[in-house]
Design an enzyme around this catalytic site. Sequence first.
Site, PDB file in Angstrom:
ATOM      1  N   CYS A   1       6.871 -27.093 -23.004  1.00 37.23           N
ATOM      2  CA  CYS A   1       5.500 -27.297 -23.483  1.00 37.23           C
ATOM      3  C   CYS A   1       4.853 -26.016 -24.026  1.00 37.23           C
ATOM      4  O   CYS A   1       3.686 -26.031 -24.395  1.00 37.23           O
ATOM      5  CB  CYS A   1       4.636 -27.881 -22.360  1.00 37.23           C
ATOM      6  SG  CYS A   1       4.136 -26.673 -21.115  1.00 37.23           S
TER       7      CYS A   1
ATOM      8  N   ASP B   1       9.059 -12.654  -0.434  1.00 37.44           N
ATOM      9  CA  ASP B   1      10.426 -12.179  -0.684  1.00 37.44           C
ATOM     10  C   ASP B   1      11.531 -13.159  -0.311  1.00 37.44           C
ATOM     11  O   ASP B   1      12.702 -12.920  -0.633  1.00 37.44           O
ATOM     12  CB  ASP B   1      10.644 -10.834   0.027  1.00 37.44           C
ATOM     13  CG  ASP B   1      10.306 -10.880   1.520  1.00 37.44           C
ATOM     14  OD1 ASP B   1      10.607 -11.899   2.174  1.00 37.44           O
ATOM     15  OD2 ASP B   1       9.746  -9.895   2.034  1.00 37.44           O
TER      16      ASP B   1
ATOM     17  N   HIS C   1       1.407 -17.045   0.284  1.00 38.29           N
ATOM     18  CA  HIS C   1       1.237 -16.398  -1.027  1.00 38.29           C
ATOM     19  C   HIS C   1       2.294 -16.822  -2.035  1.00 38.29           C
ATOM     20  O   HIS C   1       2.509 -16.146  -3.033  1.00 38.29           O
ATOM     21  CB  HIS C   1       1.240 -14.872  -0.864  1.00 38.29           C
ATOM     22  CG  HIS C   1       0.064 -14.364  -0.075  1.00 38.29           C
ATOM     23  ND1 HIS C   1      -0.067 -13.054   0.325  1.00 38.29           N
ATOM     24  CD2 HIS C   1      -1.034 -14.993   0.388  1.00 38.29           C
ATOM     25  CE1 HIS C   1      -1.191 -12.915   1.012  1.00 38.29           C
ATOM     26  NE2 HIS C   1      -1.789 -14.078   1.075  1.00 38.29           N
TER      27      HIS C   1
ATOM     28  N   ARG D   1       0.801  -1.229   0.000  1.00 38.20           N
ATOM     29  CA  ARG D   1       0.000   0.000   0.000  1.00 38.20           C
ATOM     30  C   ARG D   1       0.836   1.283   0.000  1.00 38.20           C
ATOM     31  O   ARG D   1       0.290   2.375  -0.063  1.00 38.20           O
ATOM     32  CB  ARG D   1      -0.926   0.029   1.230  1.00 38.20           C
ATOM     33  CG  ARG D   1      -1.995  -1.026   1.179  1.00 38.20           C
ATOM     34  CD  ARG D   1      -2.777  -1.072   2.497  1.00 38.20           C
ATOM     35  NE  ARG D   1      -3.752  -2.154   2.472  1.00 38.20           N
ATOM     36  CZ  ARG D   1      -3.485  -3.409   2.780  1.00 38.20           C
ATOM     37  NH1 ARG D   1      -2.267  -3.759   3.137  1.00 38.20           N
ATOM     38  NH2 ARG D   1      -4.430  -4.331   2.740  1.00 38.20           N
TER      39      ARG D   1
ATOM     40  N   CYS E   1       2.818 -27.496 -17.401  1.00 36.84           N
ATOM     41  CA  CYS E   1       3.507 -28.745 -17.021  1.00 36.84           C
ATOM     42  C   CYS E   1       4.119 -28.684 -15.631  1.00 36.84           C
ATOM     43  O   CYS E   1       4.598 -29.692 -15.126  1.00 36.84           O
ATOM     44  CB  CYS E   1       4.555 -29.117 -18.068  1.00 36.84           C
ATOM     45  SG  CYS E   1       6.029 -28.072 -18.024  1.00 36.84           S
TER      46      CYS E   1
HETATM   47 ZN    ZN Z   1       5.605 -26.337 -19.421  1.00 37.69          ZN
END
Ligand code: ZN
Length: 255
Positions: A158, A107, A122, A39, A133
């Site tokens: 992929c 972090d 988080h 913030r 993948c």
């Molecule tokens: Zn991948």
Amino acid sequence: MKSFKDRIEYSVNLIKSSERIAAFTGAGISTESGISDFRSKGGVWDRYRIVTYQEFIESHDARVEYWSMKKELFNEMKGAKPNKAHAALADLENMGKLKCLVTQNIDGLHQDAGSSNVIELHGTNRQAKCLDCGKIWPIEAIQARLNAGEVDPECDECRGFIKPATVSFGQSMPEEEMIRAFECVVECDLLLMIGSSLQVEPAASVPREASAGGAKLIYINRTETPTDNLAEIIFNENAGDVMTALVKGIGRDLT
Ligand SMILES: [Zn+2]
């Protein structure tokens, strides 16, 4: 409110008599390491719009926007070092006092300070992951690609989208981490809450669950929170100073 010294003394006794301490940390513990709060004015977040997970999946432009924000954030985090509060938590773990550390931060500074039992609600900015993948890269590998001019990196296996291993807005919380976090908090006898304003879920529930499970709470946060009434002791002082004083008080100076 009692004096700083009295509150430290009281908290030191609480820590000494507790056997299963848990810690819960938010952005406030890392501001002393130079990482801007979500913030705070002028910070990265202030200059970019939030790209939701849905937008990231659906739009190339949104991914480009997202990655340019991340590139700036990585630069800001690059030189960040753990501070006294991170170090004190690692010390508490080494002393066998701290059983687990739940953090909202991405972090990686708790690990840098030497904490090993860290639950990252988080996710982490230290890695990137293919959304298809599941391939994982150290974030430096993706940073190098961004610096070489890529704007929307794709998986080399992929061709899936690559995203930092963080939880974005609109993305669900990692189930396993949530379960581990709440198990830890419910079983603790003392919770150290450091640097979260406890405004949003699931953060707001963490101290409530600990308190309902019979734990005592110590809050170390610059501002008031909606559950200050649950805390035995509140520090609005700087987290590094408070944590250093607590660890000193229980008989070991920080090295
Ligand atoms: Zn991948």
